[in-house]
Motif scaffolding. Structure first.
Motif, PDB file in Angstrom:
ATOM      1  N   ARG A  27      55.066  22.857  36.404  1.00 46.48           N
ATOM      2  CA  ARG A  27      55.465  22.832  34.993  1.00 46.48           C
ATOM      3  C   ARG A  27      55.352  24.199  34.348  1.00 46.48           C
ATOM      4  O   ARG A  27      56.184  24.592  33.551  1.00 46.48           O
ATOM      5  CB  ARG A  27      54.563  21.877  34.211  1.00 46.48           C
ATOM      6  CG  ARG A  27      54.891  20.437  34.447  1.00 46.48           C
ATOM      7  CD  ARG A  27      54.364  19.597  33.283  1.00 46.48           C
ATOM      8  NE  ARG A  27      54.755  18.222  33.460  1.00 46.48           N
ATOM      9  CZ  ARG A  27      53.881  17.224  33.667  1.00 46.48           C
ATOM     10  NH1 ARG A  27      52.597  17.474  33.709  1.00 46.48           N
ATOM     11  NH2 ARG A  27      54.320  15.998  33.810  1.00 46.48           N
ATOM     12  N   ILE A  28      54.283  24.911  34.676  1.00 40.80           N
ATOM     13  CA  ILE A  28      53.997  26.135  33.923  1.00 40.80           C
ATOM     14  C   ILE A  28      54.629  27.375  34.543  1.00 40.80           C
ATOM     15  O   ILE A  28      55.163  28.214  33.832  1.00 40.80           O
ATOM     16  CB  ILE A  28      52.470  26.343  33.796  1.00 40.80           C
ATOM     17  CG1 ILE A  28      51.853  25.174  33.036  1.00 40.80           C
ATOM     18  CG2 ILE A  28      52.159  27.656  33.082  1.00 40.80           C
ATOM     19  CD1 ILE A  28      50.351  25.239  32.928  1.00 40.80           C
ATOM     20  N   VAL A  88      42.678  33.432  31.096  1.00 42.83           N
ATOM     21  CA  VAL A  88      42.585  32.501  29.961  1.00 42.83           C
ATOM     22  C   VAL A  88      41.527  31.426  30.203  1.00 42.83           C
ATOM     23  O   VAL A  88      41.394  30.498  29.416  1.00 42.83           O
ATOM     24  CB  VAL A  88      43.953  31.858  29.627  1.00 42.83           C
ATOM     25  CG1 VAL A  88      44.941  32.917  29.204  1.00 42.83           C
ATOM     26  CG2 VAL A  88      44.493  31.048  30.787  1.00 42.83           C
ATOM     27  N   ARG A  89      40.790  31.558  31.310  1.00 39.21           N
ATOM     28  CA  ARG A  89      39.639  30.704  31.607  1.00 39.21           C
ATOM     29  C   ARG A  89      39.996  29.258  31.955  1.00 39.21           C
ATOM     30  O   ARG A  89      39.102  28.420  32.044  1.00 39.21           O
ATOM     31  CB  ARG A  89      38.632  30.687  30.445  1.00 39.21           C
ATOM     32  CG  ARG A  89      38.145  32.056  30.046  1.00 39.21           C
ATOM     33  CD  ARG A  89      36.901  32.441  30.803  1.00 39.21           C
ATOM     34  NE  ARG A  89      36.513  33.794  30.485  1.00 39.21           N
ATOM     35  CZ  ARG A  89      36.752  34.848  31.281  1.00 39.21           C
ATOM     36  NH1 ARG A  89      37.360  34.680  32.426  1.00 39.21           N
ATOM     37  NH2 ARG A  89      36.367  36.043  30.938  1.00 39.21           N
ATOM     38  N   THR A  90      41.284  28.947  32.099  1.00 42.44           N
ATOM     39  CA  THR A  90      41.606  27.597  32.566  1.00 42.44           C
ATOM     40  C   THR A  90      41.175  27.443  34.020  1.00 42.44           C
ATOM     41  O   THR A  90      40.977  26.332  34.497  1.00 42.44           O
ATOM     42  CB  THR A  90      43.111  27.292  32.446  1.00 42.44           C
ATOM     43  OG1 THR A  90      43.842  28.380  33.003  1.00 42.44           O
ATOM     44  CG2 THR A  90      43.517  27.113  30.998  1.00 42.44           C
ATOM     45  N   ARG A  93      38.300  25.258  34.672  1.00 41.59           N
ATOM     46  CA  ARG A  93      38.530  23.811  34.768  1.00 41.59           C
ATOM     47  C   ARG A  93      38.702  23.375  36.206  1.00 41.59           C
ATOM     48  O   ARG A  93      38.228  22.317  36.605  1.00 41.59           O
ATOM     49  CB  ARG A  93      39.812  23.420  34.019  1.00 41.59           C
ATOM     50  CG  ARG A  93      39.699  23.580  32.550  1.00 41.59           C
ATOM     51  CD  ARG A  93      40.823  22.844  31.836  1.00 41.59           C
ATOM     52  NE  ARG A  93      40.594  22.965  30.430  1.00 41.59           N
ATOM     53  CZ  ARG A  93      39.798  22.168  29.739  1.00 41.59           C
ATOM     54  NH1 ARG A  93      39.228  21.144  30.328  1.00 41.59           N
ATOM     55  NH2 ARG A  93      39.594  22.376  28.468  1.00 41.59           N
TER      56      ARG A  93
ATOM     57  N   ASN B  86      39.784  26.701  26.668  1.00 38.98           N
ATOM     58  CA  ASN B  86      40.676  26.942  27.814  1.00 38.98           C
ATOM     59  C   ASN B  86      41.658  25.798  28.007  1.00 38.98           C
ATOM     60  O   ASN B  86      41.492  24.951  28.854  1.00 38.98           O
ATOM     61  CB  ASN B  86      39.864  27.204  29.080  1.00 38.98           C
ATOM     62  CG  ASN B  86      38.830  26.132  29.345  1.00 38.98           C
ATOM     63  OD1 ASN B  86      38.618  25.250  28.524  1.00 38.98           O
ATOM     64  ND2 ASN B  86      38.210  26.177  30.490  1.00 38.98           N
ATOM     65  N   VAL B  87      42.690  25.830  27.169  1.00 35.92           N
ATOM     66  CA  VAL B  87      43.754  24.838  27.266  1.00 35.92           C
ATOM     67  C   VAL B  87      44.989  25.537  27.827  1.00 35.92           C
ATOM     68  O   VAL B  87      45.095  26.754  27.765  1.00 35.92           O
ATOM     69  CB  VAL B  87      44.065  24.237  25.882  1.00 35.92           C
ATOM     70  CG1 VAL B  87      42.922  23.377  25.417  1.00 35.92           C
ATOM     71  CG2 VAL B  87      44.332  25.337  24.862  1.00 35.92           C
ATOM     72  N   TYR B  88      45.895  24.758  28.385  1.00 35.23           N
ATOM     73  CA  TYR B  88      47.142  25.345  28.905  1.00 35.23           C
ATOM     74  C   TYR B  88      48.154  25.451  27.772  1.00 35.23           C
ATOM     75  O   TYR B  88      48.686  24.448  27.306  1.00 35.23           O
ATOM     76  CB  TYR B  88      47.693  24.494  30.048  1.00 35.23           C
ATOM     77  CG  TYR B  88      46.884  24.622  31.316  1.00 35.23           C
ATOM     78  CD1 TYR B  88      47.067  25.695  32.171  1.00 35.23           C
ATOM     79  CD2 TYR B  88      45.916  23.675  31.648  1.00 35.23           C
ATOM     80  CE1 TYR B  88      46.317  25.827  33.330  1.00 35.23           C
ATOM     81  CE2 TYR B  88      45.165  23.796  32.804  1.00 35.23           C
ATOM     82  CZ  TYR B  88      45.372  24.875  33.639  1.00 35.23           C
ATOM     83  OH  TYR B  88      44.630  25.004  34.777  1.00 35.23           O
ATOM     84  N   ASP B  90      51.168  26.398  27.778  1.00 32.66           N
ATOM     85  CA  ASP B  90      52.538  25.986  28.088  1.00 32.66           C
ATOM     86  C   ASP B  90      52.686  24.482  28.258  1.00 32.66           C
ATOM     87  O   ASP B  90      53.787  23.988  28.478  1.00 32.66           O
ATOM     88  CB  ASP B  90      53.016  26.673  29.372  1.00 32.66           C
ATOM     89  CG  ASP B  90      53.157  28.174  29.178  1.00 32.66           C
ATOM     90  OD1 ASP B  90      53.850  28.570  28.226  1.00 32.66           O
ATOM     91  OD2 ASP B  90      52.563  28.943  29.944  1.00 32.66           O
ATOM     92  N   LEU B  91      51.567  23.762  28.181  1.00 34.71           N
ATOM     93  CA  LEU B  91      51.658  22.304  28.256  1.00 34.71           C
ATOM     94  C   LEU B  91      51.453  21.724  26.860  1.00 34.71           C
ATOM     95  O   LEU B  91      50.899  22.380  25.977  1.00 34.71           O
ATOM     96  CB  LEU B  91      50.590  21.743  29.200  1.00 34.71           C
ATOM     97  CG  LEU B  91      50.627  22.194  30.668  1.00 34.71           C
ATOM     98  CD1 LEU B  91      49.514  21.499  31.453  1.00 34.71           C
ATOM     99  CD2 LEU B  91      51.976  21.895  31.310  1.00 34.71           C
ATOM    100  N   GLN B  95      49.931  16.488  27.803  1.00 32.28           N
ATOM    101  CA  GLN B  95      49.904  16.921  29.211  1.00 32.28           C
ATOM    102  C   GLN B  95      48.572  17.552  29.574  1.00 32.28           C
ATOM    103  O   GLN B  95      48.071  17.366  30.687  1.00 32.28           O
ATOM    104  CB  GLN B  95      51.041  17.925  29.471  1.00 32.28           C
ATOM    105  CG  GLN B  95      52.410  17.291  29.488  1.00 32.28           C
ATOM    106  CD  GLN B  95      53.528  18.322  29.484  1.00 32.28           C
ATOM    107  OE1 GLN B  95      53.347  19.462  29.036  1.00 32.28           O
ATOM    108  NE2 GLN B  95      54.689  17.938  29.984  1.00 32.28           N
ATOM    109  N   PHE B  99      46.357  16.055  32.563  1.00 27.86           N
ATOM    110  CA  PHE B  99      45.945  16.907  33.680  1.00 27.86           C
ATOM    111  C   PHE B  99      44.431  16.817  33.904  1.00 27.86           C
ATOM    112  O   PHE B  99      43.953  16.618  35.022  1.00 27.86           O
ATOM    113  CB  PHE B  99      46.374  18.355  33.432  1.00 27.86           C
ATOM    114  CG  PHE B  99      45.809  19.323  34.423  1.00 27.86           C
ATOM    115  CD1 PHE B  99      46.161  19.254  35.757  1.00 27.86           C
ATOM    116  CD2 PHE B  99      44.893  20.288  34.029  1.00 27.86           C
ATOM    117  CE1 PHE B  99      45.627  20.134  36.697  1.00 27.86           C
ATOM    118  CE2 PHE B  99      44.356  21.173  34.957  1.00 27.86           C
ATOM    119  CZ  PHE B  99      44.720  21.091  36.293  1.00 27.86           C
ATOM    120  N   ARG B 133      50.689  26.143  22.623  1.00 29.09           N
ATOM    121  CA  ARG B 133      50.886  27.541  22.217  1.00 29.09           C
ATOM    122  C   ARG B 133      50.847  27.726  20.699  1.00 29.09           C
ATOM    123  O   ARG B 133      50.302  28.693  20.192  1.00 29.09           O
ATOM    124  CB  ARG B 133      52.221  28.042  22.765  1.00 29.09           C
ATOM    125  CG  ARG B 133      52.458  29.516  22.598  1.00 29.09           C
ATOM    126  CD  ARG B 133      53.703  29.950  23.354  1.00 29.09           C
ATOM    127  NE  ARG B 133      53.575  29.829  24.804  1.00 29.09           N
ATOM    128  CZ  ARG B 133      52.831  30.624  25.553  1.00 29.09           C
ATOM    129  NH1 ARG B 133      52.141  31.597  25.003  1.00 29.09           N
ATOM    130  NH2 ARG B 133      52.757  30.464  26.851  1.00 29.09           N
TER     131      ARG B 133
END
Ligand SMILES: Nc1ncnc2c1ncn2[C@@H]1O[C@H](COP(=O)(O)OP(=O)(O)OP(=O)(O)O)[C@@H](O)[C@H]1O
Ligand SMILES: [Mg+2]
Lengths: 253, 318
Positions: A27-28, A88-90, A93, B86-88, B90-91, B95, B99, B133
């Motif tokens: 997706r990303i 970004v520290r993801t 997770r 720390n989130v995405y 682009d989602l 989502q 995830f 975003r």
């Protein structure tokens, strides 16, 4: 509380998480411009650079093009996505999820694997439709593509273990390995005619075995036994997977 | 069985000792605060307790399971809210939640139900299909919290949950912590906000430079420093000499100006009250308000960490 208990429950949880990680990458990152450039455009230009001015027919060049397309596309997702996620520290997770690092490595590799299969279909289809290159046997082609793609996707994940937040760092390390591989793996120069210095390292390149399988499906003959090709690719996958697991563990400070 | 049991934990980064022989335990259902200034070792502790980082020495267990040997089983019990949101980007919010739930192998029906509840709880339901975003800092923080709760954890780690947020986001998060606590969830939170620790925590550990200086309930910690009581007074008129005058009064150890009020520190509030009243009479000033205060958690903190930079009436922490 939600996952069934026991060994099977955990195996399922690991695969489920790996697939979730792959989906997230798809997706990303699949449409990120730098990934399209390094994963899809780069192999095409590399190929043109070699093909232009050569007398060889396109048909002869197609299997090599398929092989290097897989090499570059499969190993292009993780070296970009993982440093970004560190920044970004993801990434925290992924490494704090209730699954092993093997699941994380597998999930990351899976996205590179699927990406490269999609990209490899382009030269494959071009060979069939435009140049009418016949495929003699499908079996080595399918296994060649799948195993090579998985092998280089795992290699990409392995390189991405280097603890940096900048994709460029990993890309340059990776190219130090990817570019020489092209010359010693029988893609453009048959393995037999690689100079003596190169012969010693031909064995060490996974691309040698992947290319051998793919060439076989077009020309009908292989340098090695196809079973050896497949076995070697599986061994490389295993080595990369285990090494990646070790390195991710080591660099989690 | 304790929710968290930490024994002689040490963590070194090269020459730097980030954690130095840290021991404590947190019982089930407790809200436990880790209070310390920047660089004290709060995040390092959380990274070890969540199995991301390995300690140089010592042991830690989560509900009786060793975090190093039994990492995966321990992690199943916990939700983690990292220091950075720390989130995405682009989602979408949805989502992101899906995830996270999938990483914890939460079944489809359960994760969809849970995600909808949490988005509602954190006031993000209308934005569920928007990419993250465009979210504000507070919205991202709230989404990060929702992601930490999506697996219904028995133990929640919160690394500075409210730092840098506005009042509204702050209140939502504090309410949620209170509700979780009422439901029996154990909460381990780090903060450098003394008021937050005071309001939210059953017990607080004060940590500084990798060492624990004290562990107790906020009230008991305050009792340990009874000497730091204070009298707060406001006069109807100002005088340039007031600070100096007040400092001369019997029993006053220190004076701080706080807005239009003065805070006089003392071991004997009643002596100071008499002195202030006499002083006002002599100066012909009217007293607008006069109140006494016990020691604050901030005072304990300053006392134990030696961090207060006390200059002419100004006290700063970190
Ligand atoms: N990966 C690392 N490598 C080297 N040093 C580190 C690393 N992580 C933390 N440190 C050091 O360990 C000490 C404790 O850091 P930590 O992040 O735990 O502090 P903290 O209490 O969370 O501070 P803050 O309130 O700023 O978040 C600091 O001196 C920090 O520089
Ligand atoms: Mg911190």
């Amino acid at each position: 509380m939600t996952e069934p208990a026991g060994k099977h429950g955990q195996l399922y949880a690991e695969l489920f998480a790996a697939w979730a990680i792959a989906k997230k990458d798809i997706r990303i990152y699949y449409l990120k411009p730098n990934i399209i450039v390094s994963g899809a455009m780069f192999p095409l230009f590399m190929f043109l650079a070699f093909a232009v001015g050569r007398p060889a027919e396109p048909a002869v060049m197609i299997p090599g093009l398929v092989a290097i397309t897989i090499l570059f596309s499969a190993s292009s997702i993780e070296p970009v996505s993982i440093p970004i996620e560190r920044r970004v520290r993801t990434f925290d997770r992924l490494v704090s999820a209730p699954v092993s690092l093997h699941a994380v490595v597998l999930g990351e590799s899976l996205s590179g694997f699927l990406y490269s299969i999609g990209i490899a279909l382009v030269p494959l289809a071009a060979g069939l439709v435009i140049f009418r290159t016949p495929i003699i046997s499908v079996f080595p082609l399918v296994f060649g593509i799948l195993l090579t793609a998985f092998c280089f996707a795992t290699m990409g994940t392995l390189f991405a273990a280097y603890p940096t937040e900048s994709p460029g760092d990993i890309m340059s390390m990776l190219n130090m390995v990817r570019l020489p591989l092209i010359f010693i793996s029988g893609v453009f120069i048959p393995v037999e005619s690689v100079p003596a210095v190169g012969q010693a390292v031909v064995w060490l390149s996974p691309l040698t075995y992947g290319n051998d399988l793919i060439q076989a499906s077009y020309h009908g003959h292989t340098h090695f036994n196809p079973l050896i090709d497949m076995a070697m690719l599986c061994i490389f996958i295993l080595i990369f997977q285990v090494a990646a697991n070790r390195l991710y563990k080591k660099f989690n400070e | 069985m304790q929710a968290i049991e930490v024994s002689h934990l040490t963590k070194r980064f090269g020459n730097l000792t980030a954690l130095d022989d840290v021991s404590f335990s947190v019982s089930g259902g407790e809200t436990f605060g880790f209070l310390g200034p920047n660089g004290a070792g709060k995040t390092t502790t959380i990274r070890i307790l969540t199995g991301i980082s390995t300690p140089t020495g010592g042991t830690a267990s989560i509900f009786g399971k060793d975090i190093i040997r039994d990492t995966i089983a321990s992690r199943k019990e916990m939700g983690i809210v990292h220091e950075t949101s720390n989130v995405y980007d682009d989602l979408t919010a949805w989502q992101n939640l899906m995830f996270t739930a999938e990483l914890y192998a939460v079944g489809k029906q359960m994760r969809e139900k849970r995600a909808a509840e949490l988005l509602d709880l954190f006031g993000l339901l209308e934005r569920r299909d928007d990419r993250v975003r465009g979210f504000s800092k507070g919205m991202k923080r709230r989404l990060t919290l929702a992601m930490g709760l999506v697996n219904n954890p028995r133990l929640l780690f919160l690394d500075e949950p409210t730092s840098g947020l506005d009042v509204q986001s702050n209140l939502i998060i504090r309410d949620v912590i209170r509700d979780l606590n009422a439901q029996g969830v154990t909460v381990f939170l780090t903060t450098h906000n003394i008021e937050e620790a005071n309001l939210a925590c059953d017990r607080v550990a004060i940590i500084n430079r990798g060492r624990i200086a004290a562990i107790d309930s906020p009230e008991r910690l305050k009792k340990t420093i009874q000497s730091v009581q204070s009298v707060e007074v406001a006069f109807d008129s100002a005088s340039p000499r007031r600070m100096d005058d007040l400092r001369q009064l019997p029993g006053v150890s220190e004076v701080r100006k706080e807005g239009d009020k003065f805070r006089l520190f003392t071991e004997d509030p009643s002596l100071v009250i008499d002195a202030v009243t006499a002083y006002a009479k002599a100066e012909n000033a009217r007293i607008l308000s006069l109140s006494t205060f016990g020691p604050s958690l901030e005072d304990v903190f300053i006392r134990l960490t030696g961090l207060g930079i006390r200059t002419r009436g100004v006290t700063t922490v970190d």
